[in-house]
Design a protein around this motif. Sequence first.
Motif, PDB file in Angstrom:
ATOM      1  N   GLY A 441       0.828  -1.195   0.000  1.00  0.00           N
ATOM      2  CA  GLY A 441       0.000   0.000   0.000  1.00  0.00           C
ATOM      3  C   GLY A 441       0.867   1.252   0.000  1.00  0.00           C
ATOM      4  O   GLY A 441       2.084   1.185  -0.251  1.00  0.00           O
ATOM      5  N   PRO A 442       0.299   2.404   0.287  1.00  0.00           N
ATOM      6  CA  PRO A 442      -1.127   2.594   0.607  1.00  0.00           C
ATOM      7  C   PRO A 442      -1.977   2.886  -0.632  1.00  0.00           C
ATOM      8  O   PRO A 442      -1.462   3.292  -1.667  1.00  0.00           O
ATOM      9  N   GLU A 443      -3.278   2.679  -0.486  1.00  0.00           N
ATOM     10  CA  GLU A 443      -4.277   3.087  -1.492  1.00  0.00           C
ATOM     11  C   GLU A 443      -5.172   4.127  -0.825  1.00  0.00           C
ATOM     12  O   GLU A 443      -5.947   3.812   0.076  1.00  0.00           O
ATOM     13  N   ARG A 444      -5.043   5.355  -1.249  1.00  0.00           N
ATOM     14  CA  ARG A 444      -5.801   6.435  -0.614  1.00  0.00           C
ATOM     15  C   ARG A 444      -7.182   6.553  -1.248  1.00  0.00           C
ATOM     16  O   ARG A 444      -7.321   6.650  -2.469  1.00  0.00           O
ATOM     17  N   ILE A 445      -8.201   6.545  -0.395  1.00  0.00           N
ATOM     18  CA  ILE A 445      -9.600   6.669  -0.838  1.00  0.00           C
ATOM     19  C   ILE A 445     -10.210   7.844  -0.100  1.00  0.00           C
ATOM     20  O   ILE A 445     -10.151   7.918   1.140  1.00  0.00           O
ATOM     21  N   ASP A 462      -6.110   5.680   4.125  1.00  0.00           N
ATOM     22  CA  ASP A 462      -5.005   5.010   3.441  1.00  0.00           C
ATOM     23  C   ASP A 462      -5.108   3.523   3.732  1.00  0.00           C
ATOM     24  O   ASP A 462      -4.888   3.080   4.880  1.00  0.00           O
ATOM     25  N   TYR A 463      -5.458   2.732   2.690  1.00  0.00           N
ATOM     26  CA  TYR A 463      -5.679   1.296   2.866  1.00  0.00           C
ATOM     27  C   TYR A 463      -4.398   0.514   2.585  1.00  0.00           C
ATOM     28  O   TYR A 463      -3.633   0.835   1.653  1.00  0.00           O
ATOM     29  N   PHE A 477      -6.667   0.159   7.361  1.00  0.00           N
ATOM     30  CA  PHE A 477      -6.569   1.532   6.852  1.00  0.00           C
ATOM     31  C   PHE A 477      -6.183   2.470   7.980  1.00  0.00           C
ATOM     32  O   PHE A 477      -6.442   2.221   9.166  1.00  0.00           O
ATOM     33  N   HIS A 478      -5.571   3.574   7.586  1.00  0.00           N
ATOM     34  CA  HIS A 478      -5.094   4.599   8.509  1.00  0.00           C
ATOM     35  C   HIS A 478      -5.778   5.915   8.155  1.00  0.00           C
ATOM     36  O   HIS A 478      -5.969   6.247   6.975  1.00  0.00           O
ATOM     37  N   SER A 482      -7.247  12.248  11.787  1.00  0.00           N
ATOM     38  CA  SER A 482      -7.330  11.892  13.209  1.00  0.00           C
ATOM     39  C   SER A 482      -6.654  10.543  13.340  1.00  0.00           C
ATOM     40  O   SER A 482      -7.296   9.515  13.151  1.00  0.00           O
ATOM     41  N   PRO A 483      -5.343  10.540  13.578  1.00  0.00           N
ATOM     42  CA  PRO A 483      -4.542   9.310  13.468  1.00  0.00           C
ATOM     43  C   PRO A 483      -5.152   8.123  14.204  1.00  0.00           C
ATOM     44  O   PRO A 483      -5.548   8.213  15.365  1.00  0.00           O
ATOM     45  N   GLY A 484      -5.262   7.030  13.473  1.00  0.00           N
ATOM     46  CA  GLY A 484      -5.790   5.800  14.026  1.00  0.00           C
ATOM     47  C   GLY A 484      -5.727   4.690  12.993  1.00  0.00           C
ATOM     48  O   GLY A 484      -5.684   4.952  11.779  1.00  0.00           O
ATOM     49  N   TRP A 485      -5.692   3.455  13.481  1.00  0.00           N
ATOM     50  CA  TRP A 485      -5.638   2.295  12.608  1.00  0.00           C
ATOM     51  C   TRP A 485      -6.878   1.440  12.824  1.00  0.00           C
ATOM     52  O   TRP A 485      -7.359   1.285  13.951  1.00  0.00           O
ATOM     53  N   PHE A 486      -7.374   0.842  11.686  1.00  0.00           N
ATOM     54  CA  PHE A 486      -8.592   0.044  11.743  1.00  0.00           C
ATOM     55  C   PHE A 486      -8.449  -1.161  10.818  1.00  0.00           C
ATOM     56  O   PHE A 486      -7.736  -1.110   9.808  1.00  0.00           O
ATOM     57  N   VAL A 487      -9.156  -2.241  11.164  1.00  0.00           N
ATOM     58  CA  VAL A 487      -9.265  -3.408  10.302  1.00  0.00           C
ATOM     59  C   VAL A 487     -10.689  -3.444   9.741  1.00  0.00           C
ATOM     60  O   VAL A 487     -11.661  -3.361  10.493  1.00  0.00           O
TER      61      VAL A 487
END
Length: 492
Positions: A441-445, A462-463, A477-478, A482-487
């Motif tokens: 990555g990343p792939e920005r959407i 950002d995936y 994705f990030h 507002s910085p954070g990470w998710f699945v």
Amino acid sequence: MFGGIRKRVVSMWFPRLASDRVLRARPVDGPFALTLNTKNANRLYCLNAKAERQGLYRGMSYSDARAFCPELQSRPADPAADMRFLQALQRWALRYCPWVGIDGTDGLNLDITGSAHLFSGEAPMLADMRQRLMRAGVSVRLGLADSRGAAWALAHHGEGVCEPGRPLETLGALPVTALRLEPELVTGLQRLGLRTISDLETTDRAPLARRFGLTLLRRLDQALGRQNEEISPLSDPPHYGVRMTMPEPIGLVDDVMGVTARLLDRLCGKLQENGAGARILCLTLSRVDQEARTVELRLARPLRDAQRILPLFARGVADVDAGYGIDRIRLEAVEVLPLPPEQVSHVASVCKDQLDDLMTRIGTRIGLENIQRFQPVDSHVPERAFSVVPAAFSEPRGGWTSFRPRPIRMFPPEPIMGQGNRPPERFRWRRMSFTTARATGPERIAAEWWLEDDNWRSGVRDYWKVNTRQGHRLWLFHTPQSPGWFVQGEFA
């Protein structure tokens, strides 16, 4: 003359058919008009009387109409609904005579030959027509004459009744537009000073035919009754229902299925003739004790193949309690859709037919609307890139267009611990510990600004496609704002 009785025709013209239809359901106190987009402009399509008194007219630009009449209220026109309303009026007019035809998009023709005496004469009949239509909120103008052309001329140019056998006395003073001529032809006649029907009748026919063609003379002869003009009523829609009465009651499933097979052959023959297919079929089994049992079959696709439909009835028929016996069976196609012939290969046709029959069998148990498929949607946002629709009421579309692969399983974003703009080397998700082996990555959407979605209020995403040492392939994705990470997904 018909059997010693002179032919008499009534022309009904509904000058405000479209607006009357709408105002009957939702009355408006004031100027009102329906608008229709024609030639890349929104124009007035039909007006009520108050709008016409304000100087508005059909074909006028809607913006100009609002400038002339600021209090004008409007709604979009629906010509298809207007035609259905006119067909309903055609069925209503059958109370006056058995021969009623539709004239254009806003009129009816009634052949009342031999029917007027049932209403105590022609004048009481016309009065009854007018009274009933006015009470229903439909404005009408009526014309009565010996021919369809003369009745049309009277209805559209002042109303009136033409005395039997003397059409020229009544029509002579009417303008040439009363002959249903094209505007260019009317303009040419007026330039020669031929403005009324009497002017045409007293002019030599040969020069008129050479200059304006035979259409002019044909319309003149039709109006004056010298040339017959038939009224063509709309035929009734086909009825897709068949039945059979047995000489002796039956009760065995095989016997009922045998009768159903014969009824299906007749019904599918009607469907074939009209280029249609049945979507919903209703089999009614009448018992000798006056009770009836119904078996409804909802098909995944419109069909008219008796051999394919018959086995689909087997389960429903087997569940019917025949009681002391069944003496009458009726089969009706409740919902019918157009089914034009198709050019398909025998391999593709067989596969598709088997899938449709399978959906029908499953649908009889759980409902056709519960058998669903995913359809691609033109959106780069993952949650919006698909829709779930009933499989029986939709056709499969093309595949998804995406430059990057998407996970098989997707779910609402689930937060994990991580810092920075690259996937964390170690993280916990769903009470499991993972170690990143490879990240792509990343792939920005970015969010689609024209759609409101609270899940995308954080801005861009950002995936990353993350392969873990534990064997899981996750979609993370990030959110930079507002910085954070998710699945959000898991690849197969």
